[in-house]
Write a protein that holds these residues in place. Sequence first.
Motif, PDB file in Angstrom:
ATOM      1  N   PRO A  97      16.717 -11.867  -5.313  1.00 29.34           N
ATOM      2  CA  PRO A  97      15.401 -11.232  -4.690  1.00 29.34           C
ATOM      3  C   PRO A  97      14.432 -10.378  -5.473  1.00 29.34           C
ATOM      4  N   PHE A  98      13.330 -10.467  -5.182  1.00 35.52           N
ATOM      5  CA  PHE A  98      12.177  -9.502  -5.825  1.00 35.52           C
ATOM      6  C   PHE A  98      11.404  -9.440  -4.648  1.00 35.52           C
ATOM      7  N   ILE A  99      11.210  -7.674  -4.317  1.00 38.34           N
ATOM      8  CA  ILE A  99      10.220  -7.355  -3.367  1.00 38.34           C
ATOM      9  C   ILE A  99       9.166  -6.352  -3.889  1.00 38.34           C
ATOM     10  N   PHE A 100       8.207  -6.325  -3.120  1.00 37.54           N
ATOM     11  CA  PHE A 100       7.338  -5.289  -3.436  1.00 37.54           C
ATOM     12  C   PHE A 100       7.965  -3.864  -2.654  1.00 37.54           C
ATOM     13  N   ALA A 101       7.817  -2.882  -3.441  1.00 42.78           N
ATOM     14  CA  ALA A 101       8.200  -1.497  -2.999  1.00 42.78           C
ATOM     15  C   ALA A 101       7.497  -0.433  -3.541  1.00 42.78           C
ATOM     16  N   ASP A 102       6.624   0.444  -2.837  1.00 44.97           N
ATOM     17  CA  ASP A 102       6.036   1.413  -3.429  1.00 44.97           C
ATOM     18  C   ASP A 102       6.701   2.733  -3.251  1.00 44.97           C
ATOM     19  N   ILE A 103       7.233   3.479  -4.393  1.00 44.16           N
ATOM     20  CA  ILE A 103       7.988   4.698  -4.098  1.00 44.16           C
ATOM     21  C   ILE A 103       7.320   5.767  -3.478  1.00 44.16           C
ATOM     22  N   LEU A 104       5.737   5.525  -3.352  1.00 44.37           N
ATOM     23  CA  LEU A 104       5.086   6.643  -2.736  1.00 44.37           C
ATOM     24  C   LEU A 104       5.078   6.531  -1.208  1.00 44.37           C
ATOM     25  N   ASP A 105       5.574   5.208  -0.804  1.00 39.32           N
ATOM     26  CA  ASP A 105       5.557   5.207   0.548  1.00 39.32           C
ATOM     27  C   ASP A 105       6.889   5.159   1.296  1.00 39.32           C
ATOM     28  N   PHE A 106       7.136   6.494   1.968  1.00 37.46           N
ATOM     29  CA  PHE A 106       8.483   6.819   2.343  1.00 37.46           C
ATOM     30  C   PHE A 106       8.876   5.728   3.384  1.00 37.46           C
ATOM     31  N   LYS A 107       8.190   5.499   4.386  1.00 36.33           N
ATOM     32  CA  LYS A 107       8.407   4.512   5.526  1.00 36.33           C
ATOM     33  C   LYS A 107       8.794   3.270   4.964  1.00 36.33           C
ATOM     34  N   GLY A 108       7.886   2.541   4.168  1.00 39.01           N
ATOM     35  CA  GLY A 108       8.166   1.402   3.378  1.00 39.01           C
ATOM     36  C   GLY A 108       9.444   1.287   2.864  1.00 39.01           C
ATOM     37  N   LEU A 109      10.100   2.311   2.213  1.00 42.51           N
ATOM     38  CA  LEU A 109      11.218   2.531   1.332  1.00 42.51           C
ATOM     39  C   LEU A 109      12.507   2.501   2.468  1.00 42.51           C
ATOM     40  N   GLN A 110      12.025   3.228   3.724  1.00 38.31           N
ATOM     41  CA  GLN A 110      13.256   3.280   4.674  1.00 38.31           C
ATOM     42  C   GLN A 110      13.387   2.019   5.290  1.00 38.31           C
ATOM     43  N   LYS A 111      12.125   1.180   5.417  1.00 39.33           N
ATOM     44  CA  LYS A 111      12.567  -0.200   5.970  1.00 39.33           C
ATOM     45  C   LYS A 111      13.304  -1.200   4.914  1.00 39.33           C
ATOM     46  N   ILE A 112      13.270  -0.852   3.638  1.00 39.47           N
ATOM     47  CA  ILE A 112      13.889  -1.974   2.625  1.00 39.47           C
ATOM     48  C   ILE A 112      15.407  -1.478   2.774  1.00 39.47           C
ATOM     49  N   VAL A 113      15.618  -0.256   2.841  1.00 38.86           N
ATOM     50  CA  VAL A 113      17.044   0.106   2.943  1.00 38.86           C
ATOM     51  C   VAL A 113      17.658  -0.219   4.063  1.00 38.86           C
ATOM     52  N   VAL A 114      16.878  -0.291   5.322  1.00 35.83           N
ATOM     53  CA  VAL A 114      17.695  -0.689   6.681  1.00 35.83           C
ATOM     54  C   VAL A 114      17.824  -2.140   6.549  1.00 35.83           C
ATOM     55  N   ASP A 115      16.634  -2.900   6.197  1.00 34.41           N
ATOM     56  CA  ASP A 115      16.606  -4.502   6.113  1.00 34.41           C
ATOM     57  C   ASP A 115      17.520  -4.929   5.200  1.00 34.41           C
ATOM     58  N   TYR A 116      17.777  -4.423   4.149  1.00 36.47           N
ATOM     59  CA  TYR A 116      18.539  -5.047   3.281  1.00 36.47           C
ATOM     60  C   TYR A 116      19.960  -4.406   3.013  1.00 36.47           C
ATOM     61  N   GLY A 117      20.130  -3.331   4.052  1.00 41.77           N
ATOM     62  CA  GLY A 117      21.549  -2.784   3.960  1.00 41.77           C
ATOM     63  C   GLY A 117      21.733  -2.069   2.708  1.00 41.77           C
ATOM     64  N   ILE A 118      20.979  -1.279   2.083  1.00 40.87           N
ATOM     65  CA  ILE A 118      21.159  -0.887   0.509  1.00 40.87           C
ATOM     66  C   ILE A 118      22.246   0.173   0.579  1.00 40.87           C
ATOM     67  N   ASP A 119      23.267   0.040  -0.318  1.00 46.38           N
ATOM     68  CA  ASP A 119      24.167   1.336  -0.638  1.00 46.38           C
ATOM     69  C   ASP A 119      23.945   2.048  -2.001  1.00 46.38           C
ATOM     70  N   TRP A 120      23.179   1.322  -2.871  1.00 45.92           N
ATOM     71  CA  TRP A 120      22.940   2.264  -4.257  1.00 45.92           C
ATOM     72  C   TRP A 120      21.745   1.999  -4.474  1.00 45.92           C
ATOM     73  N   LEU A 121      21.062   2.924  -5.289  1.00 46.49           N
ATOM     74  CA  LEU A 121      19.624   3.059  -5.428  1.00 46.49           C
ATOM     75  C   LEU A 121      19.586   3.541  -7.154  1.00 46.49           C
ATOM     76  N   ILE A 122      18.815   2.594  -7.716  1.00 48.16           N
ATOM     77  CA  ILE A 122      18.601   2.778  -8.853  1.00 48.16           C
ATOM     78  C   ILE A 122      16.903   2.866  -9.326  1.00 48.16           C
ATOM     79  N   HIS A 123      16.924   4.131  -9.696  1.00 51.19           N
ATOM     80  CA  HIS A 123      15.293   4.641  -9.509  1.00 51.19           C
ATOM     81  C   HIS A 123      14.531   4.608 -11.173  1.00 51.19           C
ATOM     82  N   PHE A 124      13.935   3.560 -11.351  1.00 51.19           N
ATOM     83  CA  PHE A 124      13.385   3.320 -12.810  1.00 51.19           C
ATOM     84  C   PHE A 124      11.948   3.729 -12.822  1.00 51.19           C
ATOM     85  N   SER A 125      11.495   3.909 -11.707  1.00 52.59           N
ATOM     86  CA  SER A 125      10.094   4.035 -11.700  1.00 52.59           C
ATOM     87  C   SER A 125       9.610   5.311 -12.538  1.00 52.59           C
TER      88      SER A 125
END
Length: 330
Positions: free
Chosen positions: A65-93
């Motif tokens: 999977p590849f998705i759009f994620a803007d690290i400046l959009d906190f709500k958008g990030l929350q949605k991704i974590v919930v929708d995809y059931g994220i456990d680990w975050l690797i933050h390269f931006s």
Amino acid sequence: IKESGNVVESVNTGNAIKPPRILITGGLGQLGTECAKLLRRNYGNENVILSDIIKPSEESLENGPFIFADILDFKGLQKIVVDYGIDWLIHFSALLSAVGEQNVPLAVRVNIEGMHNVIELAKQYKLRIFIPSTIGAFGPDSPRNPTPNVTVQRPRTIYGVSKVHAELLGEYYHHRFGLDFRCLRFPGVISSDPPGGGTTDYAVAVFHEGLLNKRYECYLEPHTRLPMIYIDDCLSALFQFLNTPEKLLRRRVYNVTAMSFTPEELFNELFKYIPDLKITYKPDKRQHIAESWPQVFDDSEARRDWGWQHKYDLQRLVELMVQDVNTNFL
Ligand code: AKB
């Protein structure tokens, strides 16, 4: 699951052991695509979600999977974590050292505000979070040869300032809230992907321009020594560190490196493959940045605590880079 001898961690969900689901931000930079390949080999394609705000190439869409994620959009990030059931975050931006100096307000937004978002996100959702730091987190007051894990850090670039901030905030969130924050300070990372605005990128650019045009104008002086690492070693360090049990970690931020060389030493090695390569030197502002950075990086604590070992030295790095650039770019 196993990768070159490393036993890989899984997440205990109560009933069954399942591999972690991982989100990579800034996934189309120098490290993201290769990091996703390594993690997907170990955890399964669907469990590693590559993200960025730029349009992916065909290659980046392969295998997972590849998705759009803007690290400046906190709500958008929350949605991704919930929708995809994220456990680990690797933050390269992040904006690197040289481009950061060209646009300080943007570097503040991406490197500092963006990092605030992901660290808060990791706290809220109890994610393991990895944020890379850099030799650029040191400055002219730091000892340069060698530079130990804990010493004076007074960087003179916005990139360095933002990375020291990330190190300190991550350590603080770990002690205050129990956040599983992990951070490696990388040296210049050498890979065949075209360079992305760093001070150490001469050591990437020379392969592209040297192999294509048989000439290269270097923006650093010939004797400027900097720590470096080949991408495969860099990603092995990341992978091994991410999988180190918490009880072995005596700290949350470690120096890692593989070698140190000067432009002249690198070019001498490259002459073996391109004997008619013509090098000229025209130092610019990046010279001042390089002169404030470590020359030799002391990573003995990473070697002691979680068994870090590099595989690639200067000779092997040059051999592999010539091969990689020839196969993928010429
Ligand atoms: C840069 O040169 O900015 C980066 C780094 C050393 O962090 N490659």
